[in-house]
Write a protein that holds these residues in place. Structure first.
Motif, short mmCIF file in Angstrom:
data_model
loop_
_atom_site.label_atom_id
_atom_site.label_comp_id
_atom_site.label_asym_id
_atom_site.label_seq_id
_atom_site.Cartn_x
_atom_site.Cartn_y
_atom_site.Cartn_z
N GLY A 174 0.56 -0.99 -0.11
CA GLY A 174 -0.37 0.42 0.26
C GLY A 174 0.57 1.27 0.22
O GLY A 174 0.39 2.17 -0.38
N ALA A 175 1.96 1.16 0.49
CA ALA A 175 2.65 2.53 0.92
C ALA A 175 3.69 2.58 -0.58
O ALA A 175 3.26 3.86 -0.56
CB ALA A 175 4.53 2.23 2.26
N LEU B 145 2.00 2.38 -3.54
CA LEU B 145 0.83 1.85 -4.15
C LEU B 145 0.50 3.67 -4.41
O LEU B 145 0.33 4.29 -5.01
CB LEU B 145 -0.01 1.44 -3.71
N MET C 146 2.49 6.43 -2.87
CA MET C 146 3.60 6.56 -2.76
C MET C 146 3.83 7.03 -4.96
O MET C 146 4.30 8.44 -5.28
CB MET C 146 5.05 6.20 -2.45
N SER C 147 3.03 5.51 -4.98
CA SER C 147 3.10 5.79 -7.09
C SER C 147 2.21 6.98 -7.46
O SER C 147 2.74 7.51 -8.46
CB SER C 147 2.88 4.40 -7.32
N TYR C 148 0.96 6.59 -6.59
CA TYR C 148 -0.02 7.76 -7.19
C TYR C 148 0.49 8.80 -6.57
O TYR C 148 0.63 10.39 -7.05
CB TYR C 148 -1.09 6.97 -6.52
N TRP D 149 -9.39 13.61 -4.83
CA TRP D 149 -10.65 12.46 -5.44
C TRP D 149 -9.61 11.28 -5.88
O TRP D 149 -10.21 10.51 -5.66
CB TRP D 149 -11.22 13.55 -6.47
N GLY D 150 -8.29 12.31 -6.44
CA GLY D 150 -7.66 10.62 -6.30
C GLY D 150 -7.34 9.96 -5.44
O GLY D 150 -7.27 8.44 -5.19
N ARG E 175 -9.40 7.05 -4.14
CA ARG E 175 -10.13 6.19 -4.63
C ARG E 175 -8.91 4.88 -4.32
O ARG E 175 -9.31 4.20 -3.92
CB ARG E 175 -10.04 6.31 -6.36
N VAL E 176 -7.60 5.54 -4.34
CA VAL E 176 -6.44 4.64 -4.26
C VAL E 176 -6.89 4.27 -2.70
O VAL E 176 -6.82 2.96 -2.19
CB VAL E 176 -5.42 5.12 -3.91
N ASP F 146 -9.14 3.98 -1.36
CA ASP F 146 -10.85 2.66 -1.55
C ASP F 146 -10.22 1.79 -1.55
O ASP F 146 -10.65 0.71 -0.74
CB ASP F 146 -12.22 2.96 -2.42
N GLY F 147 -9.58 1.67 -2.88
CA GLY F 147 -8.55 0.16 -3.23
C GLY F 147 -7.76 -0.74 -2.25
O GLY F 147 -8.32 -1.63 -2.43
N LEU F 148 -7.36 0.37 -1.35
CA LEU F 148 -7.06 -0.78 -0.70
C LEU F 148 -7.46 -1.08 0.75
O LEU F 148 -7.51 -2.01 1.23
CB LEU F 148 -5.45 0.41 -0.30
N THR G 37 -10.54 -2.07 0.38
CA THR G 37 -11.48 -3.13 -0.41
C THR G 37 -11.13 -4.68 -0.22
O THR G 37 -11.73 -5.39 -0.08
CB THR G 37 -12.20 -2.76 -1.15
#
Lengths: 223, 223
Positions: free
Chosen positions: A142-143, A145, A147-149, A210-211, A214-215, A217-219, A221
């Motif tokens: 997750g970290a 993810l 960081m990438s975003y 917002w993005g 969503r990130v 959220d994905g983490l 779920t």
DNA sequence: CTTATCTCCGCACACCGTACAGCATTCGCT
DNA sequence: AGCGAATGCTGTACGGTGTGCGGAGATAAG
């Protein structure tokens, strides 16, 4: 084993701190690429080679500059009790600090995040995701993810205005982007042309947040 | 209104195509920064200024190079019936092409994505998300989210190995990263030290795909 | 043939990072 | 106090960069 003769230090007109200050000021004033050793030295009223007394080479300056920015970020730890709010605050703070110094963004994007402050930032991310209840493996992924975003979003935002040193207010930048995007031929890019009102705000704070959500959220779920 | 005298074209030893070929080869061979005009010209057996006949300046070369890479990507459209599979294939293809030319990654990250091929890529993204059933606004924001993640992930991956032109096999890069990350002091960064086995694979294909899926999850749950 | 046009070249300028050698200053030790 | 060594800074120099300017030669239109 005697001491290596200690240092007799003569004048010391500079500091690593002062060098970094001058470099950052130049970046803010004249954009990326303005932080040349010669210009830094000139701004400090010093010979170019004097800079080498404090920092071994140009890449060390860049790295130290990134570390300083990340250090400021790390020093301003919020630390509430809501991990999600803390994470959003951290991400917003990082973006705020980077867009305040757009010339430094390429330095962050270009170098590996090896320094202590970069590691500390990663540690803080891991801690936040641990507080979120994620397992160790999930937290580590997750970290990455997050960081990438965050880095990608900031890269996209800053790349949109490569010209000067400072960034115009967000409202103006979005308006300029909307004007530019309105020129794309609808015949060739129908969806893009239809979505201009949204894509124009890609570089805005709201879209960034917002993005990020969503990130997260994905983490969540997935956990 | 007579014709403007047509062009008598004498020799034409070069092409824009040839210039870009030489530039990309230099990037692959000697890493980022190797695509200088002088070295390109030397590789083509031509005077530096001849290059200016075909491209107005260096930034035009970089932009054209990025456009070519994105063009190749766009030309290799899969186009199945499963939007999610198509999207993952597209993202993987983009990553494959960029890691094949790591020296070109800074060019993509540094410049605004204005060119036709970049717009076409955005259009394809919007189309995929439309097929996913997202509303227009959601699709536009989702395209931004995916683009940010992909670019950030690739930036993180490439920045980790700034040295040579070509990237070592993924297995070796992960092993090297694991070795490097094992050196971080556990006393100062306990979580980072404990998660080395995961963070070492941050630069791997599997992690990249995992992150992309979390992004898509976040998009889906929101819709 | 004349002439306009285009490609390519040599030169030059300003700037870059940085290696090398020297010079004055200032400290630690005797 | 005096000396020697270490240090901070400087000037010079080399090889590299992007690129503006003027000219030379080839080519095709008239």
């Amino acid at each position: 084993m005697t001491e290596p003769r200690r240092r007799p230090g003569p004048k010391r007109a500079l500091t690593e701190e002062a060098v970094l200050d001058a470099a950052l000021t130049l970046l803010d004033t004249d954009g990326p690429g303005a932080a040349s050793i010669r210009r830094i030295a000139a701004a400090l009223g010093v010979s170019p080679n004097s800079v080498y007394t404090y920092l071994p080479d140009k890449s060390a300056i860049e790295q130290a500059l990134v570390e300083r920015l990340l250090g400021d970020l790390n020093r301003a730890a919020p630390g509430g009790d809501d991990w999600r709010a803390d994470l959003e605050a951290l991400a917003l703070d990082l973006r705020r600090r980077l867009t305040a110094h757009p010339g430094a963004v390429p330095l962050l994007l270009g170098g590996a995040m090896n320094g202590p402050e970069a590691l500390l930032l990663g540690e803080r991310l891991l801690d936040l995701l641990d507080r979120a209840g994620l397992a160790a493996t999930e937290a580590a992924r997750g970290a990455y993810l997050i960081m990438s975003y965050v880095l990608g979003a900031i890269a996209l935002e800053v790349a949109d205005v490569p010209r000067a040193g400072a960034l115009a207010p967000e409202r103006d930048r979005i308006a300029a982007r909307r004007a530019a995007m309105s020129q794309v031929p609808a015949a060739m890019f129908p969806r893009t042309a239809a979505a201009v009102d949204v894509t124009a705000t890609w570089i805005g704070t709201e879209q960034y947040l917002w993005g990020l959500r969503r990130v997260l959220d994905g983490l969540s779920t997935h956990a």
